[in-house]
Design a protein around this motif. Sequence first.
Motif, PDB file in Angstrom:
ATOM      1  N   TRP A 177       0.693  -5.774  -9.702  1.00 33.82           N
ATOM      2  CA  TRP A 177      -0.312  -4.966 -10.389  1.00 33.82           C
ATOM      3  C   TRP A 177      -1.246  -4.276  -9.413  1.00 33.82           C
ATOM      4  N   ILE A 178      -1.707  -3.115  -9.804  1.00 30.48           N
ATOM      5  CA  ILE A 178      -2.572  -2.311  -8.941  1.00 30.48           C
ATOM      6  C   ILE A 178      -3.947  -2.964  -8.815  1.00 30.48           C
ATOM      7  N   ALA A 179      -4.461  -3.004  -7.604  1.00 26.05           N
ATOM      8  CA  ALA A 179      -5.769  -3.598  -7.331  1.00 26.05           C
ATOM      9  C   ALA A 179      -6.806  -2.512  -7.031  1.00 26.05           C
ATOM     10  N   ARG A 180      -6.392  -1.505  -6.249  1.00 24.25           N
ATOM     11  CA  ARG A 180      -7.281  -0.382  -5.919  1.00 24.25           C
ATOM     12  C   ARG A 180      -6.476   0.905  -5.989  1.00 24.25           C
ATOM     13  N   GLN A 181      -7.152   1.960  -6.376  1.00 25.12           N
ATOM     14  CA  GLN A 181      -6.511   3.270  -6.478  1.00 25.12           C
ATOM     15  C   GLN A 181      -7.500   4.313  -5.980  1.00 25.12           C
ATOM     16  N   MET A 182      -6.978   5.293  -5.256  1.00 21.32           N
ATOM     17  CA  MET A 182      -7.846   6.325  -4.689  1.00 21.32           C
ATOM     18  C   MET A 182      -7.148   7.679  -4.811  1.00 21.32           C
ATOM     19  N   TYR A 231       0.845  -1.196   0.000  1.00 20.47           N
ATOM     20  CA  TYR A 231       0.000   0.000   0.000  1.00 20.47           C
ATOM     21  C   TYR A 231       0.880   1.245   0.000  1.00 20.47           C
ATOM     22  N   PHE A 232       0.450   2.267  -0.773  1.00 20.26           N
ATOM     23  CA  PHE A 232       1.255   3.479  -0.919  1.00 20.26           C
ATOM     24  C   PHE A 232       0.361   4.715  -0.888  1.00 20.26           C
ATOM     25  N   ARG A 233       0.962   5.814  -0.427  1.00 17.11           N
ATOM     26  CA  ARG A 233       0.290   7.115  -0.416  1.00 17.11           C
ATOM     27  C   ARG A 233       1.341   8.150  -0.785  1.00 17.11           C
ATOM     28  N   ILE A 234       1.022   8.956  -1.790  1.00 18.87           N
ATOM     29  CA  ILE A 234       1.939  10.041  -2.129  1.00 18.87           C
ATOM     30  C   ILE A 234       1.145  11.307  -2.434  1.00 18.87           C
ATOM     31  N   PRO A 235       1.666  12.447  -2.015  1.00 19.33           N
ATOM     32  CA  PRO A 235       1.029  13.716  -2.368  1.00 19.33           C
ATOM     33  C   PRO A 235       1.341  14.022  -3.835  1.00 19.33           C
ATOM     34  N   PHE A 236       0.439  14.734  -4.487  1.00 23.62           N
ATOM     35  CA  PHE A 236       0.700  15.114  -5.869  1.00 23.62           C
ATOM     36  C   PHE A 236      -0.018  16.400  -6.192  1.00 23.62           C
ATOM     37  N   ALA A 268      -9.391  18.033  -1.263  1.00 25.39           N
ATOM     38  CA  ALA A 268     -10.184  18.685  -0.221  1.00 25.39           C
ATOM     39  C   ALA A 268     -11.516  19.214  -0.745  1.00 25.39           C
ATOM     40  N   ASP A 269     -11.554  19.641  -1.999  1.00 29.41           N
ATOM     41  CA  ASP A 269     -12.739  20.344  -2.504  1.00 29.41           C
ATOM     42  C   ASP A 269     -13.584  19.556  -3.498  1.00 29.41           C
ATOM     43  N   LYS A 270     -13.295  18.264  -3.680  1.00 28.76           N
ATOM     44  CA  LYS A 270     -14.122  17.483  -4.597  1.00 28.76           C
ATOM     45  C   LYS A 270     -14.259  16.051  -4.107  1.00 28.76           C
ATOM     46  N   PRO A 271     -15.247  15.331  -4.615  1.00 33.89           N
ATOM     47  CA  PRO A 271     -15.473  13.960  -4.133  1.00 33.89           C
ATOM     48  C   PRO A 271     -14.267  13.069  -4.408  1.00 33.89           C
ATOM     49  N   PRO A 272     -14.054  12.070  -3.554  1.00 31.12           N
ATOM     50  CA  PRO A 272     -12.930  11.148  -3.767  1.00 31.12           C
ATOM     51  C   PRO A 272     -13.159  10.313  -5.027  1.00 31.12           C
ATOM     52  N   ILE A 273     -12.064   9.902  -5.631  1.00 33.57           N
ATOM     53  CA  ILE A 273     -12.119   9.020  -6.798  1.00 33.57           C
ATOM     54  C   ILE A 273     -11.596   7.665  -6.347  1.00 33.57           C
ATOM     55  N   THR A 286      -6.576  24.300  -5.501  1.00 33.15           N
ATOM     56  CA  THR A 286      -7.040  22.911  -5.455  1.00 33.15           C
ATOM     57  C   THR A 286      -6.034  21.928  -6.028  1.00 33.15           C
ATOM     58  N   LYS A 287      -4.814  22.360  -6.245  1.00 34.69           N
ATOM     59  CA  LYS A 287      -3.833  21.505  -6.896  1.00 34.69           C
ATOM     60  C   LYS A 287      -3.374  20.335  -6.042  1.00 34.69           C
ATOM     61  N   ARG A 288      -3.290  20.520  -4.748  1.00 32.60           N
ATOM     62  CA  ARG A 288      -2.757  19.454  -3.895  1.00 32.60           C
ATOM     63  C   ARG A 288      -3.778  18.359  -3.661  1.00 32.60           C
ATOM     64  N   GLY A 289      -3.271  17.142  -3.634  1.00 32.45           N
ATOM     65  CA  GLY A 289      -4.127  15.995  -3.367  1.00 32.45           C
ATOM     66  C   GLY A 289      -3.285  14.832  -2.870  1.00 32.45           C
ATOM     67  N   LEU A 290      -3.944  13.735  -2.540  1.00 40.48           N
ATOM     68  CA  LEU A 290      -3.263  12.515  -2.128  1.00 40.48           C
ATOM     69  C   LEU A 290      -3.671  11.393  -3.064  1.00 40.48           C
ATOM     70  N   TRP A 291      -2.693  10.626  -3.492  1.00 44.77           N
ATOM     71  CA  TRP A 291      -2.927   9.489  -4.372  1.00 44.77           C
ATOM     72  C   TRP A 291      -2.573   8.228  -3.599  1.00 44.77           C
ATOM     73  N   TYR A 292      -3.513   7.309  -3.496  1.00 38.74           N
ATOM     74  CA  TYR A 292      -3.323   6.048  -2.781  1.00 38.74           C
ATOM     75  C   TYR A 292      -3.339   4.904  -3.788  1.00 38.74           C
ATOM     76  N   ALA A 293      -2.512   3.902  -3.541  1.00 39.39           N
ATOM     77  CA  ALA A 293      -2.484   2.734  -4.420  1.00 39.39           C
ATOM     78  C   ALA A 293      -2.308   1.469  -3.592  1.00 39.39           C
ATOM     79  N   HIS A 294      -3.071   0.453  -3.942  1.00 42.23           N
ATOM     80  CA  HIS A 294      -2.971  -0.877  -3.335  1.00 42.23           C
ATOM     81  C   HIS A 294      -2.542  -1.829  -4.443  1.00 42.23           C
ATOM     82  N   PHE A 295      -1.371  -2.428  -4.287  1.00 46.45           N
ATOM     83  CA  PHE A 295      -0.860  -3.376  -5.268  1.00 46.45           C
ATOM     84  C   PHE A 295      -1.033  -4.791  -4.739  1.00 46.45           C
TER      85      PHE A 295
END
Length: 199
Positions: free
Chosen positions: A131-136, A104-109, A140-145, A118-127
């Motif tokens: 291979w990637i299984a889940r990505q998030m 599992y990983f988390r990186i700011p981007f 702060a200002d929009k719904p999560p993906i 609104t440029k800052r965000g967090l990108w999460y990845a579950h491998f």
Amino acid sequence: MESLSENVRAQQQALGKQKYDLSKWKYSELRDAINTSCDIELLEACRQEFHRRLKVYHAWKAKNRKRTTMDENERAPKSVMEAATKAPPLIQPKHEITTAQHRYFRIPFMRANAPENTKRGLWYAHFDGQWIARQMELHADKPPILLIAGIDDMQMCELSLEETGLTRKRGAEILEIEFNREWEKNGGKPYKNLGSQIL
């Protein structure tokens, strides 16, 4: 620095050593094999071929996209995509085929075309293995993906774990509980291994 032709030769040598050559298979044959086969080596070869085709598609799409829409549909942070272009092609060790490790990983981007605040965000990845299984993606200002392999593949990072360079990025790896807490807090359902199926 390795040239593009050296990278291509290395990839062709890696393909030459594989048991299965799936490059001529139709997409429907690849999908059917992934959804019905019990042969672990064939399944891993199918997953590698599927992700190879995703890379080719995304490269074609990026090449033919208008400059005004650039970075609109980022599948992973720019630093992750850049790490993949610098990494030499890898030959998968045989033991990785049978042992999948969840990481599992988390990186700011920063998103390129977003308004300044609104440029800052967090990108999460579950491998799940390579291979990637889940990505998030959280802002702060929009719904999560929230994206799941086997369902949202076209919007997800198509790179293998090794290609992303995340394992070498200091402070990027997080615990499973940290990932799952954010995933469930943002409406994600508990993980079921859907990534091995392609619809």
